[in-house]
Design a protein around this motif. Structure first.
Motif, PDB file in Angstrom:
ATOM      1  N   TRP A 394      16.951 -57.028 132.172  1.00 19.84           N
ATOM      2  CA  TRP A 394      17.325 -56.311 133.312  1.00 19.84           C
ATOM      3  C   TRP A 394      17.206 -54.841 133.081  1.00 19.84           C
ATOM      4  N   ARG A 395      16.950 -53.996 134.208  1.00 18.57           N
ATOM      5  CA  ARG A 395      16.461 -52.593 134.113  1.00 18.57           C
ATOM      6  C   ARG A 395      17.523 -51.911 135.315  1.00 18.57           C
ATOM      7  N   GLU A 396      17.986 -50.809 134.502  1.00 12.20           N
ATOM      8  CA  GLU A 396      18.826 -50.019 135.513  1.00 12.20           C
ATOM      9  C   GLU A 396      17.929 -48.630 135.813  1.00 12.20           C
ATOM     10  N   GLY A 397      17.593 -48.258 136.924  1.00  9.59           N
ATOM     11  CA  GLY A 397      16.549 -47.363 137.282  1.00  9.59           C
ATOM     12  C   GLY A 397      17.409 -46.120 137.713  1.00  9.59           C
ATOM     13  N   PHE A 398      18.629 -46.237 137.997  1.00 11.25           N
ATOM     14  CA  PHE A 398      19.282 -44.892 138.263  1.00 11.25           C
ATOM     15  C   PHE A 398      18.741 -44.356 139.794  1.00 11.25           C
ATOM     16  N   GLY A 399      18.436 -45.221 140.653  1.00 10.46           N
ATOM     17  CA  GLY A 399      17.851 -44.800 141.999  1.00 10.46           C
ATOM     18  C   GLY A 399      18.795 -44.019 142.717  1.00 10.46           C
ATOM     19  N   GLY A 400      19.969 -44.421 142.429  1.00 12.96           N
ATOM     20  CA  GLY A 400      21.116 -43.651 143.423  1.00 12.96           C
ATOM     21  C   GLY A 400      21.395 -44.231 144.744  1.00 12.96           C
ATOM     22  N   PRO A 401      22.404 -43.763 145.523  1.00 15.40           N
ATOM     23  CA  PRO A 401      23.408 -42.782 144.738  1.00 15.40           C
ATOM     24  C   PRO A 401      24.659 -43.591 144.016  1.00 15.40           C
ATOM     25  N   LEU A 403      25.672 -47.051 141.467  1.00 17.15           N
ATOM     26  CA  LEU A 403      25.259 -47.935 140.241  1.00 17.15           C
ATOM     27  C   LEU A 403      25.360 -49.369 140.438  1.00 17.15           C
ATOM     28  N   GLY A 404      24.603 -50.227 140.097  1.00 11.63           N
ATOM     29  CA  GLY A 404      24.903 -51.618 140.294  1.00 11.63           C
ATOM     30  C   GLY A 404      26.166 -52.090 139.838  1.00 11.63           C
ATOM     31  N   ARG A 405      26.607 -53.204 140.812  1.00 10.55           N
ATOM     32  CA  ARG A 405      28.032 -53.549 140.597  1.00 10.55           C
ATOM     33  C   ARG A 405      28.395 -54.294 139.263  1.00 10.55           C
ATOM     34  N   ASP A 406      27.467 -54.311 138.303  1.00 11.11           N
ATOM     35  CA  ASP A 406      27.700 -54.896 136.998  1.00 11.11           C
ATOM     36  C   ASP A 406      28.245 -53.786 136.082  1.00 11.11           C
ATOM     37  N   TRP A 407      27.955 -52.547 136.375  1.00 10.25           N
ATOM     38  CA  TRP A 407      28.584 -51.311 135.762  1.00 10.25           C
ATOM     39  C   TRP A 407      29.969 -50.926 136.016  1.00 10.25           C
ATOM     40  N   TRP A 408      30.745 -50.518 135.028  1.00 16.74           N
ATOM     41  CA  TRP A 408      32.104 -50.130 135.384  1.00 16.74           C
ATOM     42  C   TRP A 408      32.423 -48.957 134.407  1.00 16.74           C
ATOM     43  N   TRP A 409      33.405 -48.055 134.685  1.00 13.00           N
ATOM     44  CA  TRP A 409      33.932 -47.088 133.795  1.00 13.00           C
ATOM     45  C   TRP A 409      34.974 -47.279 133.279  1.00 13.00           C
ATOM     46  N   ARG A 410      35.170 -46.925 131.884  1.00  8.02           N
ATOM     47  CA  ARG A 410      36.307 -47.101 131.028  1.00  8.02           C
ATOM     48  C   ARG A 410      36.713 -45.564 130.958  1.00  8.02           C
ATOM     49  N   ARG A 411      37.591 -45.004 131.364  1.00  5.66           N
ATOM     50  CA  ARG A 411      38.297 -43.734 131.414  1.00  5.66           C
ATOM     51  C   ARG A 411      37.526 -42.924 132.349  1.00  5.66           C
ATOM     52  N   SER A 412      38.164 -41.865 133.094  1.00  5.43           N
ATOM     53  CA  SER A 412      37.548 -41.099 134.020  1.00  5.43           C
ATOM     54  C   SER A 412      36.479 -40.290 133.426  1.00  5.43           C
ATOM     55  N   PRO A 413      35.306 -40.488 133.897  1.00  4.76           N
ATOM     56  CA  PRO A 413      33.950 -39.661 133.610  1.00  4.76           C
ATOM     57  C   PRO A 413      33.877 -38.308 133.926  1.00  4.76           C
ATOM     58  N   LEU A 441      33.269 -44.084 129.135  1.00  2.51           N
ATOM     59  CA  LEU A 441      32.037 -44.912 128.814  1.00  2.51           C
ATOM     60  C   LEU A 441      31.749 -45.736 130.356  1.00  2.51           C
ATOM     61  N   LEU A 442      30.457 -45.571 130.178  1.00  2.00           N
ATOM     62  CA  LEU A 442      30.092 -46.402 131.352  1.00  2.00           C
ATOM     63  C   LEU A 442      29.365 -47.735 130.800  1.00  2.00           C
ATOM     64  N   LEU A 443      29.897 -48.923 131.215  1.00  2.00           N
ATOM     65  CA  LEU A 443      29.773 -50.201 130.473  1.00  2.00           C
ATOM     66  C   LEU A 443      29.111 -50.980 131.505  1.00  2.00           C
ATOM     67  N   ARG A 444      28.515 -52.231 130.864  1.00  2.00           N
ATOM     68  CA  ARG A 444      27.764 -53.269 131.425  1.00  2.00           C
ATOM     69  C   ARG A 444      27.480 -54.165 130.187  1.00  2.00           C
ATOM     70  N   ARG A 445      27.874 -55.693 130.608  1.00  2.00           N
ATOM     71  CA  ARG A 445      27.532 -56.617 129.869  1.00  2.00           C
ATOM     72  C   ARG A 445      26.309 -56.982 129.348  1.00  2.00           C
ATOM     73  N   LEU A 446      26.148 -57.267 128.036  1.00  2.00           N
ATOM     74  CA  LEU A 446      24.597 -57.503 127.294  1.00  2.00           C
ATOM     75  C   LEU A 446      24.520 -59.108 127.526  1.00  2.00           C
TER      76      LEU A 446
END
Length: 599
Positions: A394-401, A403-413, A441-446
């Protein structure tokens, strides 16, 4: 399984160098036999001198002051020998000769340690330089201090002693601030030029590494010192000349953190013994963004934390290095006192640079021993190709605005923005270290399997800024206390790419966090590329770190083993303070495939 084994060989192991039939072999660690007949367990900071006056090839090995055996006790603690000396006729088998000193010589204080011996032969006499960690008040510029380190020297008519100390310092304690603030005057090394001029290298993390000309009698330095190794980054200088150039070997990070020791050897070269010493990419080893080409990183086998080496030739002219390392299966005398047996590996010179153990890190198999006659020859080492293919997962290109649904935040960024291929963020208060788990942290499962993770980032931390532990990078993690972390780090005037490991639970007294280095970051505001490779074998994972200043030329760091599980998370982080601009480029995750198993 076959693919994983091939990848382990390609990514983490040294080149196998087979012994010819009947050829003598050795295996690490080297056997050091004490007078009692038992084998010594420890020889930190090893230094070797070939005796120029011996009729047959004879070498002497000198070790730092430390315990050598679990059987030797003094009072209610371990017996610390003051720089034990061993002798060998083949560089493999060593026999105890004597301790350099029975008691601490002047001007060492009664509680001072004597570290990092450096033997040297000159004009018919033998000299032994060493670190004095605390000089007596009568010799100190600031009496009452216990960290006023210096370089001392003793001389003898024999490499075995007895040694007569000069009674004064070669390099005196160097104040670095008010009160008992001193630079670390450690780790002497001596070289001689073709015209007989001698230079002394000394220094460590506290203040950096310096070179200065030795006086004619070898008992003092003269002229102005020149810095050749960055403060905070390096210690344990070892300098040798090869094909008209001078090579500086130095060690980075913590020598003595038991199973999480991340010590490693790095090298640069110069046209003169006074430097500047530049790495393969042209980075100065004395710069704030410290250069240094890794030459002996840990590779995920039995041995971790290889470093503080000596470099020499056998009688046939083949180069070797002796160094200490930590056995993961037996790291301590007792928690807090790390065992550091002595290891040896072959050094080859390829395209003007030293390659140790075939380029793969400390060896742990039977290998051809050094030559004991001048007739021996060694075939040149052939470095392995990667043998690895990539299949994009997989590739995350940060095209915005968003993030893909597989990402999530742990603690306020805090505030962030994804647009035009970049995740713009800023460093946030907090950390991810031992008991402090407060960084966002900005997380996604490997995905499962053997993987390569890559990204690039910019960190706004100028060279003239004394940011403390500001960092950004990537983490592969099971949870906040079990991870490997690859970061661009700015810390108290030092900039480096750092590769760390944390684990829990650990045995009582054992560390939970260790770090090593994986290259030099690009200038503030420029891109630094980061790469993590993981190769799995059963429940064990080997994580190797890489970095690049241009996305093309990669510097390989060490390997940490861990057990993060079949599908750990990948996380991006920016932490260590508030408000420093960070930008991440696209993140890619690819499956690693051996050349013989590509689809």
């Amino acid at each position: 399984m076959r693919a994983s084994l091939l990848l382990v060989l390609a990514l983490a192991s040294p080149v196998a160098i087979e012994a010819a039939e009947g050829e003598a072999t050795y295996r690490n660690p080297l056997p050091l036999t004490l007078a009692s007949g038992e084998l010594a367990e420890n020889c930190a900071d090893p230094a070797v001198l070939r005796d120029p006056q011996a009729a047959a090839p004879t070498w002497y090995l000198y070790c730092t002051s430390d315990p050598v055996s679990r059987k030797e006790r003094q009072g209610d603690g371990w017996r610390f020998r003051l720089m034990p000396i061993y002798r060998s006729n083949d560089l493999v088998h060593w026999t105890f000769v004597a301790d350099a000193f029975a008691e601490r010589p002047a001007p060492a204080a009664p509680t001072s340690w004597l570290w990092a011996p450096e033997p040297h032969y000159h004009d018919g006499r033998y000299y032994l330089y060493y670190t004095i960690t605390d000089v007596a008040d009568a010799a100190s510029p600031r009496p009452g201090c216990t960290n006023d380190s210096a370089i001392g020297v003793a001389s003898s008519a024999s490499p075995a002693g007895p040694w007569q100390a000069s009674g004064r310092t070669v390099v005196a304690p160097r104040a670095s601030g008010a009160g008992c603030q001193f630079d670390w005057t450690f780790d002497p090394d001596v070289v001689t030029t073709g015209d007989g001029v001698r230079y002394l290298y000394y220094g460590s993390y506290g203040g950096g590494i310096f070179v200065q000309r030795l006086a004619a009698d070898g008992l003092a330095v003269e002229g102005e010192p020149r810095r050749v190794g960055s403060a905070g980054r390096y210690e344990g200088a070892e300098v040798v000349r090869h094909d008209g150039l001078w090579y500086l070997f130095v060690s980075a990070t913590d020598c003595c953190a038991g199973p999480l020791t991340g010590y490693s050897l790095n090298v640069g070269r110069a046209a003169t013994p006074e430097g500047p010493f530049l790495d393969r990419l042209g980075n100065d080893m004395a710069a704030v963004r410290a250069g240094g080409t890794p030459v002996l990183p840990q590779n995920g086998n039995r041995w971790t934390g290889p470093g503080h080496n000596t470099v020499l030739q056998d009688v046939a002219g083949q180069w070797w290095t002796l160094y200490h390392a930590v056995d993961l299966g037996d790291p301590y005398f007792s928690p807090g006192l790390t065992r550091r047996p002595v290891l040896m590996d072959r050094v080859d010179w390829i395209d003007g640079w030293p390659v140790v153990a075939g380029g793969g890190g400390p060896s742990d198999e039977a290998l051809p021993a050094p030559a004991t006659t001048g007739a021996a020859s060694r075939p040149p080492v052939q470095l392995p190709g990667s043998g690895v293919g990539l299949a994009l997962r997989w590739r995350e290109g940060f095209g915005g605005p968003t993030l893909g649904r597989d990402w999530w935040w742990r603690r306020s960024p805090g505030t962030w923005r994804a647009r035009n291929g970049t995740l713009a963020w800023s460093t946030q208060p907090g950390d991810l270290h031992a008991g402090t788990n407060t960084a966002p942290l900005l997380l996604r499962r490997l995905p499962p399997g053997d993987l390569r993770i890559e990204t690039k980032l910019q960190l706004d931390a100028p060279d003239d800024c004394c940011a403390t532990h500001v960092q950004a990078g990537i983490v592969a993690m099971r949870d906040d206390d079990n991870y490997v972390k690859l970061a661009v780090l700015a810390d108290a005037g030092l900039h480096q790419v750092e590769f760390a490991k944390e684990q829990l639970p650990v045995a009582a007294g054992y560390p939970r966090y260790g770090n090593t280095v994986a290259g030099t970051p690009a200038a503030s505001g420029a891109w630094t590329w980061l790469r993590l490779d993981v190769v799995r074998s059963g429940t064990t994972e080997r994580w190797r770190a890489w970095s690049s200043e241009d996305g093309r030329h990669w510097t390989g760091g060490g390997t940490w083993t861990h057990a993060l599980g079949a599908q750990p998370h990948l996380a991006l982080f920016a932490m260590g303070g508030r408000g420093r601009a960070v930008a991440f480029g696209p993140v890619t995750v690819s499956a690693l495939q051996s050349a013989t198993n590509r689809n």
